[in-house]
Design a protein around this motif. Structure first.
Motif, PDB file in Angstrom:
ATOM      1  N   VAL A  95       0.685  -1.213  -0.028  1.00 12.89           N
ATOM      2  CA  VAL A  95       0.176  -0.096   0.091  1.00 12.89           C
ATOM      3  C   VAL A  95       0.918   1.577   0.074  1.00 12.89           C
ATOM      4  CG1 VAL A  95      -1.838   1.096   1.390  1.00 12.89           C
ATOM      5  CG2 VAL A  95      -1.999  -1.517   1.141  1.00 12.89           C
TER       6      VAL A  95
ATOM      7  N   LEU B 101       1.684   2.056  -3.291  1.00 13.90           N
ATOM      8  CA  LEU B 101       0.610   2.756  -4.274  1.00 13.90           C
ATOM      9  C   LEU B 101       0.706   4.375  -3.985  1.00 13.90           C
ATOM     10  CD1 LEU B 101      -2.235   0.593  -3.009  1.00 13.90           C
ATOM     11  CD2 LEU B 101      -1.206   0.637  -5.231  1.00 13.90           C
TER      12      LEU B 101
ATOM     13  N   TYR C 256      -6.101   2.749   6.336  1.00 16.17           N
ATOM     14  CA  TYR C 256      -6.432   1.699   5.295  1.00 16.17           C
ATOM     15  C   TYR C 256      -5.865   0.101   5.402  1.00 16.17           C
ATOM     16  CZ  TYR C 256      -9.237   4.973   3.031  1.00 16.17           C
ATOM     17  OH  TYR C 256     -10.295   5.889   2.876  1.00 16.17           O
TER      18      TYR C 256
ATOM     19  N   LEU D 296      -7.588   2.319  -2.990  1.00 11.53           N
ATOM     20  CA  LEU D 296      -6.567   2.487  -2.609  1.00 11.53           C
ATOM     21  C   LEU D 296      -5.512   2.900  -3.587  1.00 11.53           C
ATOM     22  CD1 LEU D 296      -5.708  -0.016   0.169  1.00 11.53           C
ATOM     23  CD2 LEU D 296      -6.749   2.028   0.557  1.00 11.53           C
ATOM     24  N   GLY D 297      -5.517   2.304  -4.863  1.00  8.87           N
ATOM     25  CA  GLY D 297      -4.783   2.544  -6.006  1.00  8.87           C
ATOM     26  C   GLY D 297      -4.746   4.033  -6.482  1.00  8.87           C
TER      27      GLY D 297
ATOM     28  N   ARG E 111      -6.623  -2.809  -8.756  1.00 11.32           N
ATOM     29  CA  ARG E 111      -5.905  -2.016  -8.002  1.00 11.32           C
ATOM     30  C   ARG E 111      -4.717  -1.311  -8.652  1.00 11.32           C
ATOM     31  NH1 ARG E 111      -3.362  -3.431  -1.892  1.00 11.32           N
ATOM     32  NH2 ARG E 111      -1.755  -4.325  -3.424  1.00 11.32           N
TER      33      ARG E 111
ATOM     34  N   GLN F  89      -3.913   2.902 -10.369  1.00 16.73           N
ATOM     35  CA  GLN F  89      -2.788   3.779 -10.331  1.00 16.73           C
ATOM     36  C   GLN F  89      -2.496   4.534 -11.601  1.00 16.73           C
ATOM     37  OE1 GLN F  89      -0.118   0.680  -8.302  1.00 16.73           O
ATOM     38  NE2 GLN F  89       0.849   2.593  -7.961  1.00 16.73           N
TER      39      GLN F  89
END
Lengths: 269, 267
Positions: free
Chosen positions: A175, A178, A188, B115-116, B171, B175
């Motif tokens: 994460v 990302l 998260y 979340l990407g 995901r 991005q």
């Protein structure tokens, strides 16, 4: 002689470890016996005499004097309020401190400083915190609430730091990859991955604080403990019985409620 | 700032997505995991890195993703030169799928895909759980496209292995990457399922003109799906060539060879 890596050598290693385990257990038992002996546990008549005293005390508890029930119930509600407010206030401080004490997120000096503060908080028992808070804010339930909050921080912040450190580092790394910042990671990754355990520990702490808040009144920090002390010092054991029964009911109800909350709100992941 | 955008002087068709020169990396002093790796992946291609366990494949992938620092050499990813620090802006154009996928099990498929988009939204909204509506729509579209439209609200721990793989792909697509790095992310699936997932990702990569570099150990899949293959052994590249030309027997011979000789096919 068998080589260290050979099968015979390995068999001997296993036996050696068993003997070490066994002698460790025997040493612990011996230490227990020695300590109990020093306290007079094995003195003839000491325990049997104690049982007679206990029987006499128990007989005086019954029947409980229910005439004090209205007063007791009022104090009991105050006790539950103290436990509730103290636990949640403590939780609101504990979670951020737990996050700051997580090595996967913060640099070593921050983690060490937070953990030191939390450890110091934990060394002081809740009754002593109650004495300190009575000195700080005066007699009454506010002192008890603050004492429980501080005591809660000592335990929950340590547990939370450990729980959060247990979150799979690969998920954190992924994460982070990302483009997530630290507060995103808390929101998260750390929270959803550990929410079950975090809330489960919070419920445990609430149960624990309900029990311990009953004695804080002994030092004037509010709640039902005040009446416990009065009834003990005036030898009004039948009234004390009413208090103990009321506390028992609250503790049992609390256990049932938290079991229900665990079943319904905590996910089986 | 530790990273700068490198001006490209080459013709676009020849521009490399990944340009690694003499890369050395060690987790502990003098215990080198990567020993002078040179790798140049042209844009728009699908490359596979193969090699035995412990060869340094995952380390190489993490270095390229900007998740691990390195000690020596130069690494350029999509025109960004990585300097070994851990917050490279190349993350906006590089998607990384780790071996265990790195999905958050307690979040839903949709939340994981969202979340990407975190790199684009640093404000308070996403921290409180609010993403722009356009991002939510896109995330749903990706899930739909990958056949997970009805699983958007399902928590990841309730999904099957193949569904999780597709959430990870969605995901990564969220991005908007130009380069996708994938670390043996289908290794837990049986061959037919792995092939299906890889076909899906290959289709997306081709359709969008992306570059894909992945670690994979199934040589049948490599031959079928990849453009080019690189074999990494003991921290060094011992072979590179078109994927179709590498046979199982020659791969085995390469991996088992003691002298670390290198082989180059078609170059």
């Amino acid at each position: 002689m068998a080589e260290p890596g050979s099968l015979a050598g390995k068999g001997r290693d296993v036996n050696l470890r068993r003997w070490q385990g066994l002698s460790g257990a025997l040493a612990l038992l011996a230490a227990l016996g020695w300590v109990l002996g020093r306290m007079g546990f094995f003195e003839p008549g000491r325990l049997t005499g104690g049982l007679v005293n206990f029987g006499r005390f128990a007989a005086e508890l019954f029947p409980p004097d229910l005439s004090v029930l209205p007063v007791v119930l009022g104090a009991l509600i105050e006790t539950v309020e103290m436990a509730f407010a103290g636990t949640f206030l403590g939780f609101l401080l504990s979670f951020p401190l737990g996050v700051l004490g997580t090595r996967t997120l913060f640099p070593r000096p921050v983690v060490l400083a937070v953990r030191l503060v939390v450890a110091v908080t934990r060394t002081v028992p809740s009754l002593l915190w109650a004495v300190i808070m009575v000195i700080v804010v005066g007699l009454g339930p506010l002192a008890g609430t603050l004492a429980l909050a501080v005591y809660t921080v000592g335990y929950l912040a340590k547990l939370y730091a450990e729980i959060l450190e247990g979150v799979d580092p690969e998920v954190i790394e992924a994460v982070r990859g990302l483009g997530a910042r630290r507060h995103h990671l808390v929101r998260y990754v750390l929270w959803p991955e550990s929410a079950n355990t975090v809330l489960s520990q919070l419920l445990f702490m609430l149960e624990y604080n309900i029990r311990s808040s009953t004695v804080l009144g002994l030092v004037g920090a509010g709640g039902i403990g005040f009446y416990m002390q009065v009834y003990i010092s005036t030898l009004a054991y039948s009234r004390l019985a009413t208090v103990l029964l009321a506390v028992l009911v609250v503790v049992v109800v609390m256990d049932v409620l938290s079991a229900w909350a665990r079943r319904h709100y905590l996910l089986d992941t | 700032m530790g990273i700068r955008q490198v001006a490209n002087t080459e013709a676009p068709a020849l521009t490399a997505a990944v340009d690694v020169r003499d890369l050395w990396m060690a987790y502990r002093p003098d215990e080198w995991v990567l020993k002078g790796v040179n790798l140049r992946v042209p844009k728009g291609q699908l490359w596979v890195v193969m090699g035995p366990s412990g060869a340094g494949k995952t380390t190489l992938m993490k270095v390229l993703a900007g998740l691990l620092p390195f000690q020596r050499g130069t690494v350029e990813v999509m025109g960004f030169r990585l300097r070994g620090d851990l917050t490279p802006p190349s993350r906006r154009v590089v998607g990384y799928i780790p071996q265990q996928l790195g999905l958050v099990r307690g979040l839903t498929a949709l939340e994981n895909v969202l979340l990407g988009s975190l790199a684009r939204h640093g404000g308070l909204g996403p921290t409180l759980g609010f993403f722009p509506r356009s991002e939510v729509t896109r995330a749903r579209e990706y899930l739909e496209m990958l056949g997970l439209g009805d699983k958007a609200e399902t928590r990841v721990f309730q999904l099957s292995g193949g569904e999780r793989q597709r959430v990870a792909i969605a995901r990564t697509l969220m991005q908007d990457p130009k380069l996708i790095l994938a670390d043996e992310f289908v290794s837990d699936l049986d061959l037919p399922r792995a092939a299906r997932i890889l076909e899906t990702i290959r289709g997306l990569v081709r359709e969008r003109g992306l570059t894909l570099v992945m670690n994979l150990h199934e040589i049948q899949l490599v031959q079928e799906l990849a453009d080019h293959v690189v074999v990494l052994k003991d921290g060094k590249i011992v072979y590179h060539g078109p994927a179709g030309t590498l046979e199982w027997s020659s791969f085995r011979a390469l991996v088992e060879a003691e002298d670390g000789r290198t082989g180059v096919a078609g170059w």
